[in-house]
Design an enzyme around this catalytic site. Sequence first.
Site, short mmCIF file in Angstrom:
data_model
loop_
_atom_site.label_atom_id
_atom_site.label_comp_id
_atom_site.label_asym_id
_atom_site.label_seq_id
_atom_site.Cartn_x
_atom_site.Cartn_y
_atom_site.Cartn_z
N HIS A 128 0.82 -1.23 0.00
CA HIS A 128 0.00 0.00 0.00
C HIS A 128 0.85 1.28 0.00
CE1 HIS A 128 -3.74 -2.10 0.42
NE2 HIS A 128 -3.45 -2.60 1.61
N ASP A 133 -3.17 -10.44 -2.30
CA ASP A 133 -3.72 -9.89 -1.05
C ASP A 133 -5.15 -9.43 -1.31
OD1 ASP A 133 -2.50 -8.55 1.74
OD2 ASP A 133 -4.19 -7.43 0.89
N HIS A 185 -6.62 -6.85 -0.43
CA HIS A 185 -6.70 -5.42 -0.70
C HIS A 185 -5.91 -5.08 -1.96
CE1 HIS A 185 -7.15 -5.88 3.75
NE2 HIS A 185 -8.17 -5.07 3.53
N ASP A 219 -5.22 -12.47 3.52
CA ASP A 219 -6.43 -11.92 4.13
C ASP A 219 -7.68 -12.15 3.29
OD1 ASP A 219 -5.20 -10.21 2.37
OD2 ASP A 219 -5.12 -8.49 3.73
ZN ZN Z 1 -4.47 -6.87 2.76
#
Ligand code: ZN
Length: 310
Positions: free
Chosen positions: A126, A163, A165, A246
């Site tokens: 991120h 992931d 996200h 996740d």
């Molecule tokens: Zn994540």
Amino acid sequence: MTDIGRMLLFSHEDCLGHAEPPGHPEQAARLMAVERALAGFDLDRRAAPLAGRDEVLRCHPAGYVAQVEAALPADGWAMLDGDTWLAPGSLTAALRAVGGVCAAVDAVLAGEAKRAFIACRPPGHHAETARAMGFCLFGSVAIAAKRALDHHRLSRVAVLDFDVHHGNGTQDLLWDESRAMFVSSHEMPLYPGTGAARETGAHGQVVNLPLRAGSGGAAMRAVWAPALARVRDFAPDLILVSAGFDAHADDPLASLEWEVEDFRWLTAAICDLADQVCGGRVVSALEGGYDLPALGASVAAHVDEMMRRA
Ligand SMILES: [Zn+2]
């Protein structure tokens, strides 16, 4: 017979020194759960070195690095953004995380092993060019991709991010990089809000695979199979993986409802592709994964599949 060829595992106890306030999901216990899950594995275990400043500067401006250094607290915590915190040991941990992925790339490209996993934290995908976000300080995998291209002179690399996200940071750091293909699957809508299919990079080399909450492993396989065919056409010399776990059904931060066997399927598909296009070379780095039992089981399946196919 020597140990050459055994899968590599890079980690470092300094990565436990990155602490966040109590209750924060990105906690040191995550790494301990990963270590427990991999305890019986026959891996070539190496200490993740500290990345040099020059490595970080491949992707981040000096002013941003100085900002992180200046924010480092003498004790307690300092907040960098709404959910990204610094503790006294955080910069060292982040430099181990960057250094671990870079050292894994170096070792794999030197022919010491075909596969490597980096169990470090904080995660990195991120972190944008000059902005810490989403528990991430530096874009470890993007930095290692740049090192593979600019230092090792590879023609092309692929970064695959599963992931839950969107890897907005990696996308930001590699947006203009025609030699790096970036593929990300992620739940949408979900933090950080980016990752629509229309975001395709400056050279059409970014592939976003948004998935709906609750869509499960079948939907994942349906989007990754054609995406991996595109990666095959791109013909990378090395595959890097942002391995977040996740998307697991038990994870508290998201709802894609993947099972351990889905991570195993995707890992096998990535390794098969690597065997076809780049001599099997896969360097995979831990990103997210916040339910400790699910994280341990998923990492174990991921690493087991990489070892099995090495
Ligand atoms: Zn994540």
